[in-house]
Write a protein that holds these residues in place. Structure first.
Motif, PDB file in Angstrom:
ATOM      1  N   UNK A  69      14.894  14.378  -4.504  1.00 11.81           N
ATOM      2  CA  UNK A  69      15.836  15.875  -5.087  1.00 11.81           C
ATOM      3  C   UNK A  69      16.680  16.202  -6.391  1.00 11.81           C
ATOM      4  N   UNK A  70      17.495  15.220  -6.190  1.00  6.11           N
ATOM      5  CA  UNK A  70      18.265  15.197  -7.061  1.00  6.11           C
ATOM      6  C   UNK A  70      18.292  16.281  -8.326  1.00  6.11           C
ATOM      7  N   UNK A  71      19.667  17.251  -8.461  1.00  7.31           N
ATOM      8  CA  UNK A  71      19.576  17.836  -9.550  1.00  7.31           C
ATOM      9  C   UNK A  71      20.171  17.358 -10.710  1.00  7.31           C
ATOM     10  N   UNK A  72      21.394  16.305  -9.975  1.00  5.63           N
ATOM     11  CA  UNK A  72      22.797  16.438 -10.544  1.00  5.63           C
ATOM     12  C   UNK A  72      22.862  14.531 -10.299  1.00  5.63           C
ATOM     13  N   UNK A  73      23.602  14.028 -12.068  1.00  9.13           N
ATOM     14  CA  UNK A  73      23.992  12.266 -11.433  1.00  9.13           C
ATOM     15  C   UNK A  73      24.942  12.875 -11.679  1.00  9.13           C
ATOM     16  N   UNK A  74      26.273  12.717 -11.056  1.00 10.18           N
ATOM     17  CA  UNK A  74      27.523  11.795 -11.800  1.00 10.18           C
ATOM     18  C   UNK A  74      27.786  10.478 -11.304  1.00 10.18           C
ATOM     19  N   UNK A  75      28.302   9.849 -12.387  1.00 14.84           N
ATOM     20  CA  UNK A  75      28.469   8.961 -12.425  1.00 14.84           C
ATOM     21  C   UNK A  75      29.409   7.745 -12.725  1.00 14.84           C
ATOM     22  N   UNK A  76      29.750   6.932 -11.513  1.00 17.87           N
ATOM     23  CA  UNK A  76      31.016   5.401 -12.388  1.00 17.87           C
ATOM     24  C   UNK A  76      30.982   5.545 -13.681  1.00 17.87           C
ATOM     25  N   UNK A  77      31.967   5.210 -14.602  1.00 25.17           N
ATOM     26  CA  UNK A  77      31.427   5.043 -16.299  1.00 25.17           C
ATOM     27  C   UNK A  77      30.803   3.820 -16.108  1.00 25.17           C
ATOM     28  N   UNK A  78      31.692   2.505 -15.839  1.00 26.99           N
ATOM     29  CA  UNK A  78      30.871   0.653 -16.111  1.00 26.99           C
ATOM     30  C   UNK A  78      29.549   0.706 -15.638  1.00 26.99           C
ATOM     31  N   UNK A  79      28.280   2.294 -14.989  1.00 29.42           N
ATOM     32  CA  UNK A  79      27.267   1.311 -14.745  1.00 29.42           C
ATOM     33  C   UNK A  79      26.287   1.399 -15.913  1.00 29.42           C
ATOM     34  N   UNK A  80      25.641   0.763 -16.230  1.00 27.05           N
ATOM     35  CA  UNK A  80      24.955   0.840 -17.521  1.00 27.05           C
ATOM     36  C   UNK A  80      23.670   1.164 -17.969  1.00 27.05           C
ATOM     37  N   UNK A  81      23.738   2.057 -19.052  1.00 35.08           N
ATOM     38  CA  UNK A  81      22.474   3.447 -19.231  1.00 35.08           C
ATOM     39  C   UNK A  81      21.263   2.676 -19.014  1.00 35.08           C
ATOM     40  N   UNK A  82      21.363   1.133 -19.045  1.00 32.73           N
ATOM     41  CA  UNK A  82      19.607   0.401 -18.409  1.00 32.73           C
ATOM     42  C   UNK A  82      19.191   0.298 -17.248  1.00 32.73           C
ATOM     43  N   UNK A  83      20.580   1.156 -16.576  1.00 32.83           N
ATOM     44  CA  UNK A  83      20.138   0.977 -14.658  1.00 32.83           C
ATOM     45  C   UNK A  83      18.686   1.648 -14.451  1.00 32.83           C
ATOM     46  N   UNK A  84      18.081   0.914 -13.292  1.00 35.35           N
ATOM     47  CA  UNK A  84      16.727   2.041 -13.420  1.00 35.35           C
ATOM     48  C   UNK A  84      16.918   3.233 -12.153  1.00 35.35           C
ATOM     49  N   UNK A  85      18.276   3.050 -11.882  1.00 34.70           N
ATOM     50  CA  UNK A  85      18.636   4.553 -11.630  1.00 34.70           C
ATOM     51  C   UNK A  85      18.949   6.145 -12.980  1.00 34.70           C
ATOM     52  N   UNK A  86      19.285   5.804 -13.663  1.00 36.44           N
ATOM     53  CA  UNK A  86      18.923   6.574 -14.670  1.00 36.44           C
ATOM     54  C   UNK A  86      17.681   6.603 -15.897  1.00 36.44           C
ATOM     55  N   UNK A  87      16.771   5.473 -15.415  1.00 37.07           N
ATOM     56  CA  UNK A  87      15.819   5.480 -15.997  1.00 37.07           C
ATOM     57  C   UNK A  87      14.757   6.232 -15.252  1.00 37.07           C
ATOM     58  N   UNK A  88      15.320   6.319 -14.531  1.00 29.37           N
ATOM     59  CA  UNK A  88      14.395   7.332 -13.324  1.00 29.37           C
ATOM     60  C   UNK A  88      14.697   9.081 -13.724  1.00 29.37           C
TER      61      UNK A  88
END
Length: 471
Positions: A69-88
């Protein structure tokens, strides 16, 4: 209360200095907040308990799975763009913002004045430049703060009770990557050198993220005349009509530049008839310390301040009032005619190159974690200035080999130990190599975590060792 967040399911990626404030702000705006975090240590559990008491859901030990149900992610700046969370997230069409993007969108909350941002990025010198800029703005009587990657939360600055006329904002390449709609009043890229390539994937991607700081600038894009890559970023940027390219140089400035003439910092950008006229801003001696790279920082700060309409007198007064942070080319003591200087903050080759260029005859203390760096170019450029070198840390062999290739006449002491007590021995060995008039310079060109908690502890160890010499 902005309606766009009311009832929206927002996932905050990462606890820590950015995640906790983001979760609190979003919860206060009516969002349904879930925090995900890779770690499940004592600190994370303490932060989780604080947030859960507010009604925030926290999921520890799994930062890779996208909450349903996530509609928006607000991420800590150091998390890599390649993390599975962002792929999903990409597959699900969920946008990803950083905390800087969230802060930008929350400016003017509750109808308050939205303070413009004067933004600074670069491989080295960001914090010093932003602090100089804030000092200049304060000298002009403006309500301001140094915020962003400098350790003061931008979210606090834009949502707190205090109102500002303008903000001096330090931005890292990570933060810029996750800030697609940021639009600064004016911005500066101080320099570009390979760094964080494991995160960005390539030098081209790293530079592109740095260049985001210029997008849609309103008044000025400030660049380094000596670093063509920064000017290239200006040329590539889409800016507002009338926005100007403003260079800074350690030489004599041309029109639309700030530079140095006969010991003076001068402005040929924000003056009438800049083809013929220049405005004195300050003396080189007003910059603390007056090392070449720090003078460049001062010129960049002055350029941004002048773009905001600050007077020449305020530039001078602000630079005079500025005191640099510890471990940034800081003079510790003179012992037997030898100067001892702590630049523990020089954690990469680009910063160390600038540090070495500030002195004529150097006993160099270097080493630590190389982070994939090579040292041939650094040693080649500094070889004529080196009286000797003392090497410490896990990757010291890389520097030793570069010295053997490019400065074989320079005596080298290789300390085969990585405990924190090695710094005392390093300083003692440096004293043995130094002659009156020399500078013993801690400019490691490496990260510190093999031997120390951080560069601050490394610099403190150096300073303590120097004090023991003079005892």
């Amino acid at each position: 209360m902005p309606s766009e967040f009311t009832g929206k399911h927002v996932t905050v990626a990462g606890l820590g200095v950015s995640g906790v404030p983001a979760a609190k702000v979003l919860h206060g705006l009516g969002a349904r907040v879930t925090v995900v975090n890779d770690g499940d240590d004592e600190r994370a559990r303490t932060q989780a308990a604080e947030l859960e008491a507010l009604g925030v859901t926290v999921r520890l030990g799994d930062g890779d799975t996208l909450p349903e149900g996530t509609e928006l992610i607000v991420t800590a700046p150091g998390w890599k763009p390649t993390k599975p969370l962002f792929t999903a997230a990409g597959q699900a069409g969920v946008p990803v913002w950083g905390d800087v993007e969230l802060a930008w969108r929350l400016r003017g909350l509750d109808g308050r004045k939205a303070a413009p941002w004067l933004a600074v990025t670069g491989t080295n010198g960001k914090t010093t430049t932003v602090q100089m800029l804030a000092s200049i703005l304060k000298a002009a009587g403006l309500r301001t703060a140094a915020v962003g990657n400098i350790g003061v939360s931008l979210l606090d600055a834009v949502t707190g009770e205090e109102e500002y006329d303008v903000l001096a904002v330090e931005l890292s390449s990570y933060q810029l990557h996750w800030a697609p709609s940021l639009r600064a009043h004016s911005a500066a890229v101080l320099n570009l050198a390979p760094d964080h390539l494991d995160w960005h994937g390539s030098m081209e991607a790293y530079a592109a993220d740095k260049g985001r700081i210029y997008e849609d600038n309103r008044v000025a894009c400030v660049y380094n005349v000596a670093d063509k890559a920064t000017e290239d970023l200006v040329r590539a940027a889409d800016v507002e009509e009338g926005c100007r390219a403003i260079g800074f140089t350690l030489g004599t400035p041309g029109p639309s530049q700030l530079g140095v003439v006969e010991g003076l910092l001068v402005d040929r950008a924000f003056v009438e008839d800049r083809q013929k006229n220049a405005q004195e801003l300050a003396e080189v001696s007003d910059v603390n310390p007056p090392a070449p790279h720090n003078i460049a920082n001062a010129l960049a700060a002055a350029g941004l301040a002048r773009a905001f309409g600050v007077s020449a007198a305020a530039v001078r007064d602000g630079l005079r009032a500025f005191t640099p942070d510890a471990h940034r080319i800081a003079h510790v003591a003179d012992v037997d005619g030898v100067a001892y200087v702590d630049d523990s903050k020089a954690t990469n080759t680009h910063a160390t190159e600038a540090s070495l260029a500030a002195y004529e005859s150097i006993v160099w203390i270097a080493g630590g974690l190389a982070k994939g760096a090579t040292f041939d170019e650094l040693v080649t450029g500094a070889a004529k200035r080196l009286r000797g070198a003392v090497l410490i840390g896990a990757d010291r062999a890389l520097i030793r080999e570069a010295l053997a290739r490019h400065a074989p006449e320079v005596p080298v002491v290789d300390l085969d130990r990585t405990d924190t007590g090695a710094m005392l021995q390093a300083v003692q060995e440096a004293r043995r190599l130094a002659r009156p008039g020399d500078t013993v310079l801690l400019a490691p060109a490496c990260a510190s975590m093999d031997m120390f908690t951080n560069y601050n502890q490394r610099g403190d160890a150096f300073a303590q060792a120097v004090r023991e010499l003079g005892a």
